[in-house]
Design an enzyme around this catalytic site. Structure first.
Site, PDB file in Angstrom:
ATOM      1  N   ASP A 127       0.810  -1.232   0.000  1.00 62.37           N
ATOM      2  CA  ASP A 127       0.000   0.000   0.000  1.00 62.37           C
ATOM      3  C   ASP A 127       0.843   1.282   0.000  1.00 62.37           C
ATOM      4  OD1 ASP A 127      -2.135  -1.686   0.138  1.00 62.37           O
ATOM      5  OD2 ASP A 127      -2.579  -1.323   2.250  1.00 62.37           O
ATOM      6  N   ARG A 162     -16.250  -0.565 -24.315  1.00 60.00           N
ATOM      7  CA  ARG A 162     -16.732  -0.687 -22.931  1.00 60.00           C
ATOM      8  C   ARG A 162     -15.993   0.256 -21.984  1.00 60.00           C
ATOM      9  NH1 ARG A 162     -16.765  -7.260 -22.847  1.00 60.00           N
ATOM     10  NH2 ARG A 162     -18.988  -7.503 -23.284  1.00 60.00           N
ATOM     11  N   MET A 169      -5.857  -2.714  -4.785  1.00 56.85           N
ATOM     12  CA  MET A 169      -5.799  -2.671  -3.324  1.00 56.85           C
ATOM     13  C   MET A 169      -5.512  -1.259  -2.826  1.00 56.85           C
ATOM     14  SD  MET A 169      -4.233  -6.244  -1.939  1.00 56.85           S
ATOM     15  CE  MET A 169      -5.336  -7.627  -1.683  1.00 56.85           C
ATOM     16  N   GLU A 222      -9.732   0.087  -3.611  1.00 56.32           N
ATOM     17  CA  GLU A 222     -10.821  -0.639  -2.924  1.00 56.32           C
ATOM     18  C   GLU A 222     -11.468   0.195  -1.819  1.00 56.32           C
ATOM     19  OE1 GLU A 222      -9.255  -4.099  -0.914  1.00 56.32           O
ATOM     20  OE2 GLU A 222      -7.484  -3.012  -0.235  1.00 56.32           O
ATOM     21  N   ARG A 266     -17.816  -3.160 -17.404  1.00 53.00           N
ATOM     22  CA  ARG A 266     -17.354  -4.381 -16.737  1.00 53.00           C
ATOM     23  C   ARG A 266     -16.410  -3.986 -15.605  1.00 53.00           C
ATOM     24  NH1 ARG A 266     -20.669  -6.071 -19.645  1.00 53.00           N
ATOM     25  NH2 ARG A 266     -20.661  -7.930 -20.992  1.00 53.00           N
TER      26      ARG A 266
HETATM   27  O1  F6P Z   1      -2.223  -3.988   3.654  1.00 54.18           O
HETATM   28  C1  F6P Z   1      -1.980  -4.745   2.543  1.00 54.18           C
HETATM   29  C2  F6P Z   1      -3.259  -5.257   1.925  1.00 54.18           C
HETATM   30  O2  F6P Z   1      -2.905  -5.984   0.768  1.00 54.18           O
HETATM   31  C3  F6P Z   1      -4.292  -4.178   1.592  1.00 54.18           C
HETATM   32  O3  F6P Z   1      -4.030  -3.505   0.390  1.00 54.18           O
HETATM   33  C4  F6P Z   1      -5.549  -5.006   1.531  1.00 54.18           C
HETATM   34  O4  F6P Z   1      -6.686  -4.207   1.765  1.00 54.18           O
HETATM   35  C5  F6P Z   1      -5.340  -6.005   2.623  1.00 54.18           C
HETATM   36  O5  F6P Z   1      -3.944  -6.129   2.796  1.00 54.18           O
HETATM   37  C6  F6P Z   1      -5.951  -7.361   2.334  1.00 54.18           C
HETATM   38  O6  F6P Z   1      -5.781  -8.181   3.428  1.00 54.18           O
HETATM   39  P1  F6P Z   1      -6.065  -9.743   3.446  1.00 54.18           P
HETATM   40  O7  F6P Z   1      -4.882 -10.422   2.829  1.00 54.18           O
HETATM   41  O8  F6P Z   1      -6.232 -10.067   4.876  1.00 54.18           O
HETATM   42  O9  F6P Z   1      -7.297  -9.978   2.614  1.00 54.18           O
END
Ligand code: F6P
Length: 342
Positions: A127, A162, A169, A222, A266
């Site tokens: 992240d 589309r 993430m 997300e 999509r």
């Molecule tokens: O913190 C790293 C991360 O990959 C985030 O980007 C993501 O929201 C989270 O971990 C996902 O966690 P898990 O592997 O528990 O689904």
């Protein structure tokens, strides 16, 4: 000196490069390294392994994931285990501990350090949200994976006229979305730091289509959030670690755009693909530099610090600086990307 290390929290490409760097640097100075398995859990349960400067360790540089395993432990359970942790470290004859992890792990490491354990932290996360460091390793690999996916989505989106939504993430910050979106030539990028108005997003897409384009790519972190009252959301839920449960933002946005525009939409969720596999050259180098510097800090007794990359140099920063708050995308960086939306 006898050094212990562990990897904790979500895995990311480059963790093995750090383990290798610690073992090899320690060996070079006549020191030995022990690895605890599955993060804090292995430290609490005294599940440890001697790590040798051998052919196996030498070859893990390219390998994704972590040879030690990882996991998340509830902070209450972790804190309740302080005496056990101290006993386990004493029993193993450990002089220094190098936990490798994101913000949550570094908070735990700070707490151990405040409680008298000699600790040097190494920041990791795809992240890129750990404060005080320009980059964490894992981020560059995640951006490369996401950029490749966006490149691929361009060609299929263009063939079918589309709009493609790509969810990447980033639950609290939008670094992956920003960098992959810019590198992949996205026509809009939505990040948690800047709440979005779906009507504004549609306006950009409409304008694009009026100018003759028939497809579009929208990259969504997300954790992107709509402006209050613009898209109906479910009530907020948190998991056992207090993390807000994600609400399939990409799919929601796809539905909203389809309602508002006469276009096929999509949605693709890249998910854990961004965290798996071999690290990029940048991440291998950064992970190795963190490892060498963290080990050398232990050898000279400079504890209670975290390795950080600042303007190209590795520095040791305080735990307070690293865990005080998350490193968010600054507005000016978002505005630079914004200039090319639509
Ligand atoms: O913190 C790293 C991360 O990959 C985030 O980007 C993501 O929201 C989270 O971990 C996902 O966690 P898990 O592997 O528990 O689904």
């Amino acid at each position: 000196m006898r050094i212990a290390t562990l990897t904790s929290g979500g895995d990311c490409p480059g963790l093995n490069a750090v383990i290798r760097g610690i073992v090899r640097t320690a060996a070079d100075h006549g020191s030995t390294v022990v690895g605890f398995e599955d993060g804090w859990q292995g430290l609490l349960e005294d599940r440890r392994r001697q790590l040798y400067d051998d052919a196996f360790i030498d070859r893990i540089l390219r390998r994704g994931g972590t040879i030690l395993g990882t996991g998340r432990l509830h902070p209450d359970k972790f804190k309740a285990g302080l005496e056990q942790i101290k006993a386990n470290l004493a029993d193993a004859g450990i002089d220094a501990l190098i936990p490798i992890g994101g913000e949550g792990t570094l908070k735990g490491a700070k707490w151990l350090s405040d409680n008298g354990i000699p600790v040097v932290g190494v920041p990791k996360t795809i992240d890129n949200d750990v404060n005080g460091t320009d980059y964490t390793f894992g981020f560059d690999t995640a951006v490369a994976v996401a950029t490749d996916a966006i490149d691929r989505l361009h060609t299929t989106a263009e063939s079918h006229d589309r709009v493609m939504i790509v969810e990447v993430m980033g639950r609290h910050v939008g670094w992956i979305a920003l960098h992959a979106g810019m590198a992949g030539g996205a026509h809009h990028i939505l990040i948690p730091e800047v709440p979005f108005d779906i009507e504004e997003v549609c306006k950009k897409m409409r304008r694009r289509m009026q100018l003759g384009e028939k497809y579009g790519i929208i990259v969504v972190a997300e954790g992107a959030v709509p402006k209050p009252g613009t898209i109906e959301m479910d009530a907020e839920e948190v998991d056992q670690f207090g993390h807000i449960k994600m609400q399939n933002m990409g799919a929601r946005i796809a539905k909203e755009i389809e309602k508002r525009l006469d276009v096929d939409v999509r949605s693709t969720v890249l998910g854990h693909i961004q965290r798996g596999g071999t690290p990029t050259a940048f991440d291998r180098v950064l992970a190795t530099r963190y490892a060498v510097n963290a080990t050398k800090a232990c050898l000279r007794g400079e504890f209670g610090k975290v390795t950080a990359l600042r303007s190209g140099h590795i520095e040791m920063i305080s735990f307070d600086e690293a865990v005080g708050h998350l490193k968010e995308v600054p507005m000016r960086r978002y505005q630079t990307a914004q200039a090319l939306f639509g």
